[in-house]
Design a protein around this motif. Structure first.
Motif, PDB file in Angstrom:
ATOM      1  N   LYS A  21     -21.791  36.012  80.452  1.00 11.31           N
ATOM      2  CA  LYS A  21     -23.156  35.480  80.527  1.00 11.31           C
ATOM      3  C   LYS A  21     -23.072  33.978  80.741  1.00 11.31           C
ATOM      4  CE  LYS A  21     -27.678  35.457  79.675  1.00 11.31           C
ATOM      5  NZ  LYS A  21     -28.629  35.908  80.636  1.00 11.31           N
ATOM      6  N   LEU A  22     -23.793  33.476  81.721  1.00  9.47           N
ATOM      7  CA  LEU A  22     -23.880  32.044  81.985  1.00  9.47           C
ATOM      8  C   LEU A  22     -25.110  31.505  81.284  1.00  9.47           C
ATOM      9  CD1 LEU A  22     -22.937  29.492  83.547  1.00  9.47           C
ATOM     10  CD2 LEU A  22     -24.428  30.234  85.408  1.00  9.47           C
ATOM     11  N   LEU A  23     -24.910  30.477  80.463  1.00  9.85           N
ATOM     12  CA  LEU A  23     -26.009  29.850  79.727  1.00  9.85           C
ATOM     13  C   LEU A  23     -26.141  28.406  80.180  1.00  9.85           C
ATOM     14  CD1 LEU A  23     -25.017  31.208  76.231  1.00  9.85           C
ATOM     15  CD2 LEU A  23     -26.838  32.062  77.690  1.00  9.85           C
ATOM     16  N   ARG A  24     -27.377  27.967  80.364  1.00  4.03           N
ATOM     17  CA  ARG A  24     -27.627  26.582  80.777  1.00  4.03           C
ATOM     18  C   ARG A  24     -28.506  25.902  79.750  1.00  4.03           C
ATOM     19  NH1 ARG A  24     -28.313  29.229  86.052  1.00  4.03           N
ATOM     20  NH2 ARG A  24     -26.519  28.665  87.301  1.00  4.03           N
ATOM     21  N   SER A  29     -23.613  23.674  81.221  1.00  2.00           N
ATOM     22  CA  SER A  29     -23.576  25.132  81.311  1.00  2.00           C
ATOM     23  C   SER A  29     -22.383  25.631  80.513  1.00  2.00           C
ATOM     24  CB  SER A  29     -23.411  25.583  82.763  1.00  2.00           C
ATOM     25  OG  SER A  29     -24.481  25.145  83.552  1.00  2.00           O
ATOM     26  N   ALA A  30     -22.477  26.860  80.037  1.00  4.48           N
ATOM     27  CA  ALA A  30     -21.379  27.486  79.313  1.00  4.48           C
ATOM     28  C   ALA A  30     -21.350  28.968  79.654  1.00  4.48           C
ATOM     29  CB  ALA A  30     -21.556  27.303  77.803  1.00  4.48           C
ATOM     30  N   THR A  31     -20.165  29.551  79.625  1.00  2.00           N
ATOM     31  CA  THR A  31     -20.047  30.989  79.796  1.00  2.00           C
ATOM     32  C   THR A  31     -19.585  31.586  78.475  1.00  2.00           C
ATOM     33  OG1 THR A  31     -17.754  30.882  80.564  1.00  2.00           O
ATOM     34  CG2 THR A  31     -19.474  30.836  82.243  1.00  2.00           C
ATOM     35  N   VAL A  32     -20.045  32.789  78.224  1.00  3.18           N
ATOM     36  CA  VAL A  32     -19.628  33.501  77.019  1.00  3.18           C
ATOM     37  C   VAL A  32     -19.367  34.953  77.408  1.00  3.18           C
ATOM     38  CG1 VAL A  32     -21.975  34.042  76.244  1.00  3.18           C
ATOM     39  CG2 VAL A  32     -20.150  33.890  74.583  1.00  3.18           C
ATOM     40  N   ASN A  33     -18.255  35.490  76.929  1.00  3.05           N
ATOM     41  CA  ASN A  33     -17.955  36.908  77.115  1.00  3.05           C
ATOM     42  C   ASN A  33     -18.478  37.643  75.885  1.00  3.05           C
ATOM     43  OD1 ASN A  33     -16.603  36.651  79.612  1.00  3.05           O
ATOM     44  ND2 ASN A  33     -14.800  35.935  78.558  1.00  3.05           N
ATOM     45  N   ILE A  34     -19.336  38.632  76.124  1.00  2.00           N
ATOM     46  CA  ILE A  34     -20.047  39.279  75.022  1.00  2.00           C
ATOM     47  C   ILE A  34     -20.298  40.751  75.374  1.00  2.00           C
ATOM     48  CG2 ILE A  34     -22.377  38.722  75.844  1.00  2.00           C
ATOM     49  CD1 ILE A  34     -21.620  37.895  72.352  1.00  2.00           C
TER      50      ILE A  34
END
Length: 85
Positions: A21-24, A29-34
């Motif tokens: 998931k890309l979060l802004r 920005s950050a990516t998280v594997n979930i």
């Protein structure tokens, strides 16, 4: 127990998968594997309430530039249109 047994968009089957998931937030920005329930028909992703709260916390940290708990992955650049021609 899952919140939905079938996809609320297309009634397709839901399977649990690990997704990125890309979060802004602000200029960051950050990516998280979930884990998410993903529809095998349309690809819709369904997240738990706990996961949505995590996303909100991460976005808030990005907006206020509290990056102390985030691991840098590099830099992101914007190309000005006039420099392409």
């Amino acid at each position: 127990m899952k919140a939905f047994e079938k996809c609320p968009v297309c009634e397709g089957e839901l399977i649990e998968k690990e997704v990125e998931k890309l979060l802004r937030g602000g200029i960051h920005s950050a990516t998280v594997n979930i884990k998410a329930d993903v529809c095998t028909g349309c690809g819709e992703r369904l997240y738990s309430q706990e996961t949505v709260r995590l996303f909100e916390d991460i976005r808030k940290k990005l907006e206020i530039q509290d990056l102390s708990t985030l691991k840098p992955l590099g830099q992101f650049f914007s190309v000005e249109e006039k420099s392409i021609a």
